[in-house]
Write an enzyme that holds these catalytic residues in place. Structure first.
Site, PDB file in Angstrom:
ATOM      1  N   HIS A  79       0.809  -1.214   0.000  1.00  0.00           N
ATOM      2  CA  HIS A  79       0.000   0.000   0.000  1.00  0.00           C
ATOM      3  C   HIS A  79       0.847   1.270   0.000  1.00  0.00           C
ATOM      4  CE1 HIS A  79      -3.105  -2.604   2.401  1.00  0.00           C
ATOM      5  NE2 HIS A  79      -3.099  -2.900   1.119  1.00  0.00           N
ATOM      6  N   LYS A  89       6.175   6.275   6.970  1.00  0.00           N
ATOM      7  CA  LYS A  89       5.642   5.393   8.018  1.00  0.00           C
ATOM      8  C   LYS A  89       6.747   4.971   8.968  1.00  0.00           C
ATOM      9  CE  LYS A  89       2.126   3.894   4.813  1.00  0.00           C
ATOM     10  NZ  LYS A  89       1.608   2.906   3.872  1.00  0.00           N
ATOM     11  N   TYR A 149       1.892   1.709  13.795  1.00  0.00           N
ATOM     12  CA  TYR A 149       2.730   2.573  12.958  1.00  0.00           C
ATOM     13  C   TYR A 149       2.191   3.988  12.912  1.00  0.00           C
ATOM     14  CZ  TYR A 149      -0.687   0.868   9.512  1.00  0.00           C
ATOM     15  OH  TYR A 149      -1.847   0.495   8.875  1.00  0.00           O
ATOM     16  N   ASP A 187      -6.955  -6.269  -1.453  1.00  0.00           N
ATOM     17  CA  ASP A 187      -5.570  -6.593  -1.804  1.00  0.00           C
ATOM     18  C   ASP A 187      -5.461  -7.733  -2.810  1.00  0.00           C
ATOM     19  OD1 ASP A 187      -4.785  -4.591  -0.152  1.00  0.00           O
ATOM     20  OD2 ASP A 187      -3.905  -5.855   1.405  1.00  0.00           O
TER      21      ASP A 187
HETATM   22  C1  LIG Z   1      -5.389   2.655   6.519  1.00  0.00           C
HETATM   23  C2  LIG Z   1      -6.730   3.130   7.096  1.00  0.00           C
HETATM   24  C3  LIG Z   1      -7.862   2.362   6.966  1.00  0.00           C
HETATM   25  N1  LIG Z   1      -9.050   2.798   7.467  1.00  0.00           N
HETATM   26  C4  LIG Z   1     -10.226   1.936   7.317  1.00  0.00           C
HETATM   27  C5  LIG Z   1     -10.588   1.615   5.885  1.00  0.00           C
HETATM   28  C6  LIG Z   1     -11.087   0.189   5.926  1.00  0.00           C
HETATM   29  O1  LIG Z   1     -12.491   0.158   6.120  1.00  0.00           O
HETATM   30  C7  LIG Z   1     -10.413  -0.415   7.157  1.00  0.00           C
HETATM   31  C8  LIG Z   1      -9.275  -1.368   6.814  1.00  0.00           C
HETATM   32  O2  LIG Z   1      -8.411  -0.688   5.908  1.00  0.00           O
HETATM   33  P1  LIG Z   1      -7.338  -1.472   5.047  1.00  0.00           P
HETATM   34  O3  LIG Z   1      -7.940  -2.722   4.538  1.00  0.00           O
HETATM   35  O4  LIG Z   1      -6.789  -0.501   4.052  1.00  0.00           O
HETATM   36  O5  LIG Z   1      -6.245  -1.832   6.175  1.00  0.00           O
HETATM   37  P2  LIG Z   1      -4.790  -2.424   5.939  1.00  0.00           P
HETATM   38  O6  LIG Z   1      -4.839  -3.423   4.833  1.00  0.00           O
HETATM   39  O7  LIG Z   1      -4.265  -2.840   7.230  1.00  0.00           O
HETATM   40  O8  LIG Z   1      -4.038  -1.138   5.390  1.00  0.00           O
HETATM   41  C9  LIG Z   1      -2.788  -0.755   5.899  1.00  0.00           C
HETATM   42  O9  LIG Z   1      -1.798  -1.644   5.393  1.00  0.00           O
HETATM   43  C10 LIG Z   1      -0.458  -1.339   5.777  1.00  0.00           C
HETATM   44  C11 LIG Z   1       0.449  -2.329   5.086  1.00  0.00           C
HETATM   45  C12 LIG Z   1      -0.104   0.077   5.523  1.00  0.00           C
HETATM   46  O10 LIG Z   1       1.014   0.416   5.150  1.00  0.00           O
HETATM   47  C13 LIG Z   1      -1.120   1.093   5.891  1.00  0.00           C
HETATM   48  O11 LIG Z   1      -0.796   2.378   5.412  1.00  0.00           O
HETATM   49  C14 LIG Z   1      -2.508   0.692   5.450  1.00  0.00           C
HETATM   50  O12 LIG Z   1      -2.579   0.782   4.040  1.00  0.00           O
HETATM   51  O13 LIG Z   1      -9.934   0.680   7.929  1.00  0.00           O
HETATM   52  C15 LIG Z   1      -9.139   3.995   8.112  1.00  0.00           C
HETATM   53  O14 LIG Z   1     -10.244   4.400   8.576  1.00  0.00           O
HETATM   54  N2  LIG Z   1      -8.024   4.762   8.278  1.00  0.00           N
HETATM   55  C16 LIG Z   1      -6.815   4.368   7.794  1.00  0.00           C
HETATM   56  O15 LIG Z   1      -5.794   5.101   7.969  1.00  0.00           O
END
Ligand SMILES: Cc1cn([C@H]2C[C@H](O)[C@@H](COP(=O)(O)OP(=O)(O)O[C@H]3O[C@@H](C)C(=O)[C@@H](O)[C@H]3O)O2)c(=O)[nH]c1=O
Length: 200
Positions: A79, A89, A149, A187
């Site tokens: 991501h 990060k 993070y 993903d």
């Molecule tokens: C990343 C993020 C997600 N969310 C919400 C959106 C979604 O409904 C839920 C889960 O999001 P994701 O599936 O994108 O979560 P995740 O797959 O854990 O995403 C994270 O992965 C790692 C590797 C990173 O580097 C981060 O920056 C972020 O992208 O949380 C937020 O409200 N704020 C945030 O900052």
């Protein structure tokens, strides 16, 4: 620890309670922070603006994130947020163990498309600094792994992008059996590096 990926020990910078070592790819840093142990347990500074700035981490962090991955072999990534909300990060593990990956997406970088990897665990206490211009992801190497993070820009869903964790062009060894990897629906359908335009 993937020692072969680290820069020479001469590249180590120290300030206060933090020590930073670079990699063969310029930008990312592996951080070790001093542990103060006594009869009660342990104290560590997980972030100190003055000292982190002195070792090369100048961003202001504006959001703290935490995730729990229940199963070993969970993959989150790869991501990144594109401008105007790109994120640096600062990653650490509260419980369990991960292989943390950063892929260089900086246009014109001599190491574009290459990656660095670091094994982070609650036990080794290491932190991984990933600058703007990199995609980030991790695979959990233990059950019930919690990752925390800091990020340098607020979550901006419109800027949230990704590339496929198993893109053969990236050649990443995630340290897990790819056939059993657990991914989010989002993903599972990410494009390959060759199918996205310049992002940074
Ligand atoms: C990343 C993020 C997600 N969310 C919400 C959106 C979604 O409904 C839920 C889960 O999001 P994701 O599936 O994108 O979560 P995740 O797959 O854990 O995403 C994270 O992965 C790692 C590797 C990173 O580097 C981060 O920056 C972020 O992208 O949380 C937020 O409200 N704020 C945030 O900052």
């Amino acid at each position: 620890m993937l020692d072969e990926l680290r820069a020479p020990a001469t590249d180590i910078r120290r300030a206060g309670n933090v020590e930073a070592q670079g990699f063969g790819i310029a930008g990312p840093l592996l951080l070790t922070v001093r542990r103060f142990e006594d009869s009660r347990g342990v104290f560590i500074e997980t972030y100190n603006r003055r000292d982190f700035e002195a070792v090369g981490i100048a961003e202001e962090f504006v959001q703290d994130n935490q995730s729990l991955s229940v199963h070993r072999g969970t993959v989150r990534g790869l991501h990144f947020q594109v401008p105007p909300a790109p994120q640096a990060k600062l990653v650490r593990v509260l419980r369990g163990r991960i292989l943390d990956i950063a892929v260089d997406l900086r246009a014109g970088s001599p190491t574009f498309g290459q990656h660095v990897a670091a094994e982070l665990s609650a036990e080794n206490g290491l932190m991984f600094y990933i600058p703007v211009g990199f995609a980030h992801g991790f695979a959990t190497l233990e059950r019930d792994t919690e990752v925390a993070y800091k990020v340098s820009a607020l979550y901006a869903p419109g800027c949230d992008k990704g590339i496929a964790w198993d893109d053969p062009a990236l050649g990443i060894d995630w340290g897990i059996d790819p056939a059993t990897a657990r991914l989010s629906d989002k993903d599972r359908v990410l494009p390959r590096l060759a199918d996205i335009g310049p992002c940074f």
